[in-house]
Scaffold this active site. Structure first.
Site, mmCIF file in Angstrom:
data_model
loop_
_atom_site.group_PDB
_atom_site.id
_atom_site.type_symbol
_atom_site.label_atom_id
_atom_site.label_comp_id
_atom_site.label_asym_id
_atom_site.label_seq_id
_atom_site.Cartn_x
_atom_site.Cartn_y
_atom_site.Cartn_z
ATOM 1 N N TYR A 141 29.548 25.894 49.717
ATOM 2 C CA TYR A 141 30.119 25.130 50.826
ATOM 3 C C TYR A 141 29.040 24.448 51.662
ATOM 4 O O TYR A 141 29.297 23.425 52.288
ATOM 5 C CB TYR A 141 30.942 26.045 51.741
ATOM 6 N N LYS A 192 30.081 35.779 39.316
ATOM 7 C CA LYS A 192 30.013 35.334 37.920
ATOM 8 C C LYS A 192 28.579 35.493 37.424
ATOM 9 O O LYS A 192 27.884 34.516 37.146
ATOM 10 C CB LYS A 192 30.486 33.872 37.809
ATOM 11 N N ASP A 225 36.674 35.660 37.478
ATOM 12 C CA ASP A 225 37.866 35.218 36.734
ATOM 13 C C ASP A 225 38.765 36.414 36.420
ATOM 14 O O ASP A 225 39.982 36.372 36.603
ATOM 15 C CB ASP A 225 37.489 34.436 35.465
ATOM 16 N N ASP A 249 37.626 31.837 48.644
ATOM 17 C CA ASP A 249 38.640 30.839 48.967
ATOM 18 C C ASP A 249 39.787 30.924 47.960
ATOM 19 O O ASP A 249 40.961 30.974 48.324
ATOM 20 C CB ASP A 249 37.995 29.442 48.939
ATOM 21 N N ASP A 253 43.781 32.916 48.258
ATOM 22 C CA ASP A 253 45.067 32.235 48.074
ATOM 23 C C ASP A 253 45.936 32.993 47.055
ATOM 24 O O ASP A 253 47.152 33.106 47.231
ATOM 25 C CB ASP A 253 44.871 30.784 47.586
HETATM 26 C C1 IPM Z 1 40.505 28.129 53.867
HETATM 27 C C2 IPM Z 1 40.682 26.656 53.668
HETATM 28 C C3 IPM Z 1 39.390 25.950 54.035
HETATM 29 C C4 IPM Z 1 38.316 26.409 53.084
HETATM 30 C C5 IPM Z 1 39.476 24.422 54.099
HETATM 31 C C6 IPM Z 1 40.575 23.946 55.016
HETATM 32 C C7 IPM Z 1 38.148 23.808 54.484
HETATM 33 O O1 IPM Z 1 41.087 26.412 52.363
HETATM 34 O O2 IPM Z 1 40.170 28.542 55.004
HETATM 35 O O3 IPM Z 1 40.699 28.890 52.910
HETATM 36 O O4 IPM Z 1 38.169 25.876 51.972
HETATM 37 O O5 IPM Z 1 37.580 27.320 53.436
HETATM 38 MG MG MG Z 2 41.506 28.152 51.198
#
Ligand code: IPM
Ligand code: MG
Length: 367
Positions: A141, A192, A225, A249, A253
């Protein structure tokens, strides 16, 4: 003791859900003497429209001075063509970097009343309580070099750099081990190493710290993975997962979806602590700005309200108040009250502000 809270509602459904958080904070001020002062600033697309930057210097300095920042969401199609360095997400990334919020805690907890909202079978997610500890200020990042180079003849090169130093890995692993000791005493470290030297270093530093200081905690290494696959296959095998910025990240999710709704999951981004209290901290729902449902009054404010519960716990050390708020939310769900995203056949679908009302009324019942 009085606290300064900065609310950054941002874009999309951010302002709608943060309005309910504001009401909950005021309930705590009035009913249990929290004495929190709330200030507001802009971030993301709305800040760009007003100031031509995703976060202004004034907003940055207020964020640094406050005891906790409560963040809504940023972004939306309206800002798709904004220059890259001023895109809405840049405001969030600058907050993370400048406040040195290196530890992102993302719990994935399945509320008993919501087991049927998940796409997975009940036995797989019932009782699920895991937490992802994501490194938040390093890795790909922020790594240099980065950019897009013109190589001529219509050919270009896009570059980002995955880079970690020992101290960055050690400090995030430390957070994960400490947390595990207060939970089920297991850490899964994910990278990884089979492809990336930064993953190899990650693995070695976590192992070294474990041997030196945390050998009482169970440590397991899992390729990222495979970790994604295992999260969907049998998530209850995990307790604390520690991983880098990018894998964190993605894995968070995946973990979020296990529980049925992204609209339920809070997060805390923490910097340095003194005496167990995090002096720099930002709290935000895991969900984004959801422009498709903006302004309809149907967004779920619970992830943002649960993020405030994390602020009570980590920034204000008000553990009883955090538990009270989480209990009130669980009672709302038990009563069958749901926003659209978590509704089931026999539940009553309510609006964003009605959800705020419901939380406040359950809070009042509990004291
Ligand atoms: C998160 C989001 C952010 C990230 C974006 C909005 C920059 O996806 O907080 O998970 O990638 O960190
Ligand atoms: Mg995210």
């Amino acid at each position: 003791m009085s606290y300064k809270i900065l609310i950054l509602p941002g874009d999309g459904i951010g302002p709608e859900v943060m309005k309910e958080v504001d009401r909950v904070i005021n309930w705590f001020n009035k009913e249990v003497n929290l004495s929190a002062e709330i200030e507001y600033e802009n971030v993301g697309g709305i800040s760009y429209d007003l100031n031509k930057t995703a976060i202004s210097e004034e907003a940055m300095s207020l964020a640094k001075e406050s005891d906790a920042v409560l963040f809504g969401a940023v972004g939306g199609p309206k800002w798709d063509n904004v220059e890259y360095e001023n895109r809405p997400e840049a405001g969030l990334l600058r907050l993370r970097k400048d406040l040195d919020l290196f530890a992102n805690l993302r719990p994935a907890l399945c509320f008993p009343a919501l087991v049927d909202a998940s796409a997975l079978k009940k036995e797989i997610i019932e009782g699920l309580d895991i937490i992802i500890v994501r490194e938040l200020t390093g890795g790909i990042y922020f790594g240099e070099p980065r950019g897009i180079e013109d190589l001529g003849s219509g050919n270009r090169r896009g570059i980002n750099t995955q880079v970690y130093e020992s101290w960055e890995i050690q400090r995030i692993a430390e957070v994960a081990f400490e947390l595990a000791r207060k939970r089920n005493n297991k850490v899964t470290s994910s990278e990884k190493r089979n492809v990336m030297e930064s993953g190899l270093l990650w693995n070695e530093e976590v192992t070294k710290l474990h041997n030196e200081k945390y050998s009482d905690v169970e440590l397991e290494h899992m390729l990222a993975d495979n970790c994604g696959m295992q999260l969907v296959r049998w998530p209850k095998q995990f307790d604390v997962i520690v991983t880098d910025n990018l894998f964190g990240d993605m894995l968070s999710d995946v973990a979020a979806m296990l529980t049925g709704s992204l609209g339920m999951l809070p997060s805390a981004s923490l910097g340095k602590a003194s005496n167990g209290i995090f002096t720099n901290a930002l709290y935000e729902p895991v969900h984004g700005s959801a422009p498709d449902i903006e302004g309809q009054g149907i967004a779920n404010p619970l992830a943002s309200i649960l993020s405030f519960a994390m602020a009570l716990r980590y920034s204000f050390s008000r553990i009883d108040d955090a538990n009270l708020l989480e209990k009130a939310i669980s009672n709302v769900l038990e009563a069958g009250l749901r926003t659209k995203d978590i509704s089931t056949n026999d539940s009553k679908v309510i609006s964003t502000s009605e959800m705020g009302d419901a939380v406040i009324s359950k809070l009042s019942e509990l004291i």
